[in-house]
Design an enzyme around this catalytic site. Sequence first.
Site, short mmCIF file in Angstrom:
data_model
loop_
_atom_site.label_atom_id
_atom_site.label_comp_id
_atom_site.label_asym_id
_atom_site.label_seq_id
_atom_site.Cartn_x
_atom_site.Cartn_y
_atom_site.Cartn_z
N ASP A 1 10.02 3.32 6.93
CA ASP A 1 9.65 1.95 7.29
C ASP A 1 10.66 1.47 8.34
O ASP A 1 11.85 1.82 8.27
CB ASP A 1 9.68 1.04 6.06
CG ASP A 1 8.93 -0.27 6.28
OD1 ASP A 1 7.85 -0.42 5.72
OD2 ASP A 1 9.44 -1.13 7.03
N ARG B 1 14.30 -3.75 3.93
CA ARG B 1 13.40 -3.29 2.87
C ARG B 1 13.81 -1.90 2.39
O ARG B 1 13.77 -1.61 1.20
CB ARG B 1 11.95 -3.27 3.39
CG ARG B 1 11.37 -4.65 3.63
CD ARG B 1 9.94 -4.55 4.20
NE ARG B 1 9.04 -3.90 3.28
CZ ARG B 1 8.37 -4.52 2.32
NH1 ARG B 1 8.50 -5.82 2.16
NH2 ARG B 1 7.55 -3.85 1.54
N CYS C 1 -6.90 -9.14 3.36
CA CYS C 1 -8.06 -8.24 3.27
C CYS C 1 -9.36 -8.98 3.55
O CYS C 1 -9.94 -8.85 4.63
CB CYS C 1 -8.12 -7.58 1.89
SG CYS C 1 -6.76 -6.44 1.58
N VAL D 1 0.83 -1.21 0.00
CA VAL D 1 0.00 0.00 0.00
C VAL D 1 0.86 1.26 0.00
O VAL D 1 0.71 2.14 -0.84
CB VAL D 1 -0.95 0.02 1.23
CG1 VAL D 1 -1.64 1.39 1.35
CG2 VAL D 1 -1.97 -1.08 1.12
N THR E 1 -2.76 -4.06 8.98
CA THR E 1 -3.60 -4.35 10.14
C THR E 1 -4.09 -5.79 10.00
O THR E 1 -4.92 -6.07 9.14
CB THR E 1 -4.80 -3.38 10.22
OG1 THR E 1 -5.37 -3.20 8.92
CG2 THR E 1 -4.38 -2.02 10.75
N ARG F 1 0.91 -13.71 2.94
CA ARG F 1 0.22 -13.40 4.19
C ARG F 1 -1.17 -14.04 4.24
O ARG F 1 -1.99 -13.85 3.35
CB ARG F 1 0.10 -11.89 4.37
CG ARG F 1 1.41 -11.23 4.79
CD ARG F 1 1.24 -9.74 4.96
NE ARG F 1 0.96 -9.08 3.69
CZ ARG F 1 0.63 -7.79 3.58
NH1 ARG F 1 0.50 -7.05 4.65
NH2 ARG F 1 0.41 -7.27 2.39
N THR G 1 -6.69 -0.38 7.08
CA THR G 1 -8.05 -0.84 7.31
C THR G 1 -8.29 -1.07 8.80
O THR G 1 -7.53 -1.79 9.46
CB THR G 1 -8.31 -2.15 6.55
OG1 THR G 1 -8.06 -1.94 5.17
CG2 THR G 1 -9.74 -2.61 6.75
#
Length: 431
Positions: free
Chosen positions: A41, A46, A266, A23, A91, A337, A126
């Site tokens: 981050d 990363r 999601c 995102v 989240t 994930r 979210t």
Amino acid sequence: MSNLLDSLIKKEKCISVTGLGYVGLPLALEFAKHFKVIGFDINQERIALMQKGIDPSKELESSAFEGCDITFTADVADLQLAHFHIIGVPTDIDSNKVPNLNPLLGATKSVASALKKGDVVVYESTVYPGCTEEDCLPILETISGLQGGIDFKYGYSPERIVPGDKVRTLTNILKIVSGSDNEALELIAAVYGTIIKAGLHKAESIKVAEAAKVIENTQRDINISLINELAIIFDKMDIDTKAVIEAAGTKWNFHKYQPGLVGGHCISVDPFYLIHKAKKIGIDPQVIAAGRRVNDFIPTFIAKRIVQSLIEQDKNPGKSRALVMGVTFKEDVSDIRNSKVVDLVRELMDYSIQVHVVDPHGNPNELAHEYGISLIDQPIGDYDVILLAVGHKEYIQMSVADFEKLSKDELYMFDIKGVLNAADYKNYWRL
């Protein structure tokens, strides 16, 4: 607030994006085509990759980094250079399926330490309705010593990124924006309007925007759960669910959802946020919870059908070998994930079936670290059953002969995604 917008446009002030996953990174790079951006981050590895123009999530090409005015950092002190802060961290849920707000609250603390009078904070993660104002705002105020709505503004603009989708990308998806007051709303809309081509929807409140996001995936989860339950019923009746959906789909108002494993970060997660909030206010949601139960049962159901197939072949499951092709949560992406293929693999192992897993997109180290499951480089053959678990393009392009070469005896194909032509196979099963 208009002064802040002018300063951002002139690059006298900059935007920070905290959380550079699937995102945050595309968002940061898109903003960096117009503004000065700090990409923050906590994962130094990363950050090192992004500084070299490499997307750790493998969603973006190196060309996406070109021409961007962005500084990647893992130093929280650098956030103090920004005045418009965006938080887009993951989240997820814990082992008890309760919302895990630790990454969100941790990111909030980082941004709070950098807050100054006149700053703006926007959340994209979210959450359940009320989280921004009830859980995050107090942290922003306590650590910064500033008062929300007076000393700084805040808002919520839910992410709508679709991993793996090269058509509906960030700028081509209509964006919901909301703010702590009208002034905040207009500024947030102006900033996002710079990059979003598809347009904006100004929600009447932050809670409305939060609720709109969480029900998007809850609705999909419930619809898929209905089709999954129908697939279980039709399988018992020896009826092809896909054929039923095609027939029913000839009516204009029938929605053609497909059965399958419902994983990822999601659809299989967001409903639990709504369930959690509902229970906190004294409501025990029935339909949402039932949808989750059905979808979470599908790996168990598939495993039982595979065991049944082995027994029908006069094979001992404990002496059988299965090939699982694909383990990421969806086709042609590297994201593992909350992959429900992992649940399916574990179910098969519980029957003492020897399971080999392959995936051209999955990261072996991540899979081993997160789930304790090993990827093999190439199938070794002599498999009693073959499961096409994820519809990667590499697998869809394979012929029947290719699959037969991997089979020990007669080919038994379990097409979990329903992407193969059933007529080409003698022993074929799909949801």
